[in-house]
Design a protein around this motif. Structure first.
Motif, PDB file in Angstrom:
ATOM      1  N   MET A   1      -5.191   2.395   8.148  1.00 23.72           N
ATOM      2  CA  MET A   1      -4.755   3.534   7.354  1.00 23.72           C
ATOM      3  C   MET A   1      -3.298   3.330   6.926  1.00 23.72           C
ATOM      4  N   THR A   2      -3.059   3.517   5.641  1.00 23.44           N
ATOM      5  CA  THR A   2      -1.701   3.434   5.125  1.00 23.44           C
ATOM      6  C   THR A   2      -1.470   4.622   4.196  1.00 23.44           C
ATOM      7  N   TRP A   3      -0.407   4.585   3.413  1.00 22.58           N
ATOM      8  CA  TRP A   3      -0.059   5.732   2.578  1.00 22.58           C
ATOM      9  C   TRP A   3      -0.297   5.426   1.107  1.00 22.58           C
ATOM     10  N   SER A   4      -0.550   6.479   0.356  1.00 19.55           N
ATOM     11  CA  SER A   4      -1.049   6.349  -1.009  1.00 19.55           C
ATOM     12  C   SER A   4       0.072   6.170  -2.032  1.00 19.55           C
ATOM     13  N   HIS A   5       0.463   4.926  -2.211  1.00 19.45           N
ATOM     14  CA  HIS A   5       1.413   4.541  -3.262  1.00 19.45           C
ATOM     15  C   HIS A   5       1.251   3.039  -3.419  1.00 19.45           C
ATOM     16  N   PRO A   6       1.425   2.508  -4.619  1.00 16.57           N
ATOM     17  CA  PRO A   6       1.302   1.046  -4.774  1.00 16.57           C
ATOM     18  C   PRO A   6       2.120   0.253  -3.763  1.00 16.57           C
ATOM     19  N   GLY A   8       2.751   1.108  -0.705  1.00 19.47           N
ATOM     20  CA  GLY A   8       2.165   1.194   0.620  1.00 19.47           C
ATOM     21  C   GLY A   8       0.779   0.590   0.727  1.00 19.47           C
ATOM     22  N   PHE A   9       0.006   0.652  -0.357  1.00 21.16           N
ATOM     23  CA  PHE A   9      -1.401   0.248  -0.307  1.00 21.16           C
ATOM     24  C   PHE A   9      -1.636  -1.173  -0.814  1.00 21.16           C
ATOM     25  N   ASP A  10      -1.097  -1.497  -1.971  1.00 22.15           N
ATOM     26  CA  ASP A  10      -1.407  -2.781  -2.619  1.00 22.15           C
ATOM     27  C   ASP A  10      -1.071  -4.001  -1.762  1.00 22.15           C
ATOM     28  N   PRO A  11       0.114  -4.053  -1.109  1.00 18.01           N
ATOM     29  CA  PRO A  11       0.411  -5.247  -0.298  1.00 18.01           C
ATOM     30  C   PRO A  11      -0.499  -5.399   0.910  1.00 18.01           C
ATOM     31  N   VAL A 224      10.888   0.055  -4.547  1.00 16.73           N
ATOM     32  CA  VAL A 224      11.147  -1.163  -5.293  1.00 16.73           C
ATOM     33  C   VAL A 224      10.321  -1.258  -6.569  1.00 16.73           C
ATOM     34  N   ASN A 225       9.146  -0.652  -6.601  1.00 17.09           N
ATOM     35  CA  ASN A 225       8.263  -0.770  -7.763  1.00 17.09           C
ATOM     36  C   ASN A 225       8.947  -0.334  -9.052  1.00 17.09           C
ATOM     37  N   TYR A 226       9.797   0.695  -8.964  1.00 14.54           N
ATOM     38  CA  TYR A 226      10.448   1.234 -10.161  1.00 14.54           C
ATOM     39  C   TYR A 226      11.534   0.295 -10.693  1.00 14.54           C
ATOM     40  N   ALA A 289       5.519  -9.244  -0.694  1.00 10.20           N
ATOM     41  CA  ALA A 289       6.470  -8.874  -1.743  1.00 10.20           C
ATOM     42  C   ALA A 289       5.852  -8.995  -3.132  1.00 10.20           C
ATOM     43  N   SER A 290       5.121 -10.059  -3.378  1.00 10.78           N
ATOM     44  CA  SER A 290       4.569 -10.288  -4.716  1.00 10.78           C
ATOM     45  C   SER A 290       3.496  -9.271  -5.078  1.00 10.78           C
TER      46      SER A 290
END
Length: 371
Positions: A1-6, A8-11, A224-226, A289-290
């Motif tokens: 389980m992680t948190w809903s934001h690129p 937090g989730f995508d990596p 960092v995404n922004y 990171a990528s």
């Protein structure tokens, strides 16, 4: 389980895909909202998931509830030494409680400054300059709980009066707390009242939107995404926090996340293996990171390629992270964090006397210690 934001989730999805290629072990991730992540009981999550991404202030509670497995197992001290040596600021130590390591940092954050390079020549370095921008209507500040309290923490520590440094179990001495509250009252009176309902993501979305004229946010958890060109219509860069005191960008309230393993997991050994691997420098500066993550390991923060892809996000905020302040972590703290944030917002919105608000904060904090 992680948190809903690129971030937090995508990596986690990308790293788990690579983990499966290397080990054959399949890990599926689910996500919760940021608000749920900050408040949902870890014990309940631990009964449903093998791996959980947590926030370090939970460690006192989870230790009391015996719901997470300690990660400092025998035979892996060299790996832990490498993680400690790669800690950005106190990220690694923030997950250590009562002599055990309950999570490894995979994402490091603190309140930093966000700014629009197309609207400002450079970000402010002094609090007086922040107020000037605020009077011009060019600032937003996230004040939705718990971020009001995070701002109180950061300003107090930045001015040399870090919280939980007073006697008798108080959060802060009265004079210092009142000074911080007055600073918060001043800036909150100059910004959009909608800030009281905004978290960092909401503020950054407003800043990054097409035609936005919001140029700056002085105290906001970095995302960092922004800072990646093309993520949103306008790029948002990040910088060290402005100084309200005389010691530079010190005292920011540490955030970020750590990877933890459920004490109830039927696959504890495999889950611990993944936790060590995903927190390692090689993975953090590579796949993590990528894939849009905000690494917790210094190898990524110092990597030229990682910085080049993110408008020098890590290089530009490193001083703030290294001098960040660790929140209380005792069992009972999480309830205090919510109650104190709500009390601060009430005091700011209803122009309550500063001494009364600080007295209430100290009372709430002493109550939290009784647990």
């Amino acid at each position: 389980m992680t948190w809903s934001h690129p971030r937090g989730f995508d990596p986690m999805v990308a790293c788990s895909r690579l983990w499966k290629e290397q080990t054959g072990v399949d890990i599926e991730w689910e996500k919760r909202s940021l608000q749920d992540f900050e408040s949902f009981p870890v014990k309940q999550l631990a009964r449903e998931y093998d791996l959980i991404v947590i926030d370090h202030p939970h460690v006192g509670q989870i230790t009391a509830e015996n719901c997470l497995a300690p990660l400092d197992i025998s035979g892996r001290q060299p790996e832990r030494d490498a993680l400690l040596n790669g800690s950005v600021g106190q990220s690694y130590q923030s997950y250590r409680w009562q002599g055990r390591q309950w999570a490894f940092p995979i994402d490091t954050a603190a309140q930093v400054a966000a700014w629009r390079p197309d609207l400002l020549e450079q970000p402010p370095v002094a609090w007086d300059d922040v107020l000037t921008l605020a009077r011009d209507g060019r600032i937003l500040l996230p004040l939705r709980p718990p971020h009001t309290l995070m701002t109180f923490y950061t300003l107090s520590a930045n001015m040399g009066s870090a919280c939980v440094a007073s006697k008798l179990g108080d959060l802060i001495d009265a004079a210092s707390g009142e000074e911080t509250f007055q600073l918060m009252r001043e800036i909150s009176s100059l910004i959009d009242p909608a800030c009281f309902g905004m978290d960092p993501i909401a503020v950054l979305e407003r800043m990054a939107a097409a035609y936005s004229t919001i140029a700056y946010s002085p105290l906001i958890y970095g995302y960092v995404n922004y800072a990646v060109q093309g993520f949103r219509p306008n790029l948002v860069a990040f910088a060290d926090i402005p100084s309200a005191g005389t010691n530079g960008p010190v005292g920011s309230a540490l955030g970020g996340t750590g990877i933890a393993v459920s004490a109830f997991s039927q696959e504890r050994s495999l889950a611990i293996d993944f936790a060590y691997w995903v927190a390692s420098g090689k993975v953090q500066r590579g796949t993590y990171a990528s894939a849009g993550g905000q690494p917790g390991h210094a190898d990524a923060w110092e990597d030229k390629i990682v910085n080049a892809a993110t408008t020098d996000f890590y290089k530009a905020t490193r001083r703030t992270l290294e001098a960040a302040w660790v929140r209380p972590r005792h069992n009972g703290y999480m309830d205090f964090q919510q109650a104190a944030s709500e009390r601060l917002n009430e005091g700011l919105c209803r122009t309550h006397d500063a001494a009364m608000v600080v007295d209430d904060l100290n009372r709430l904090f002493r109550l939290s210690l009784t647990r």
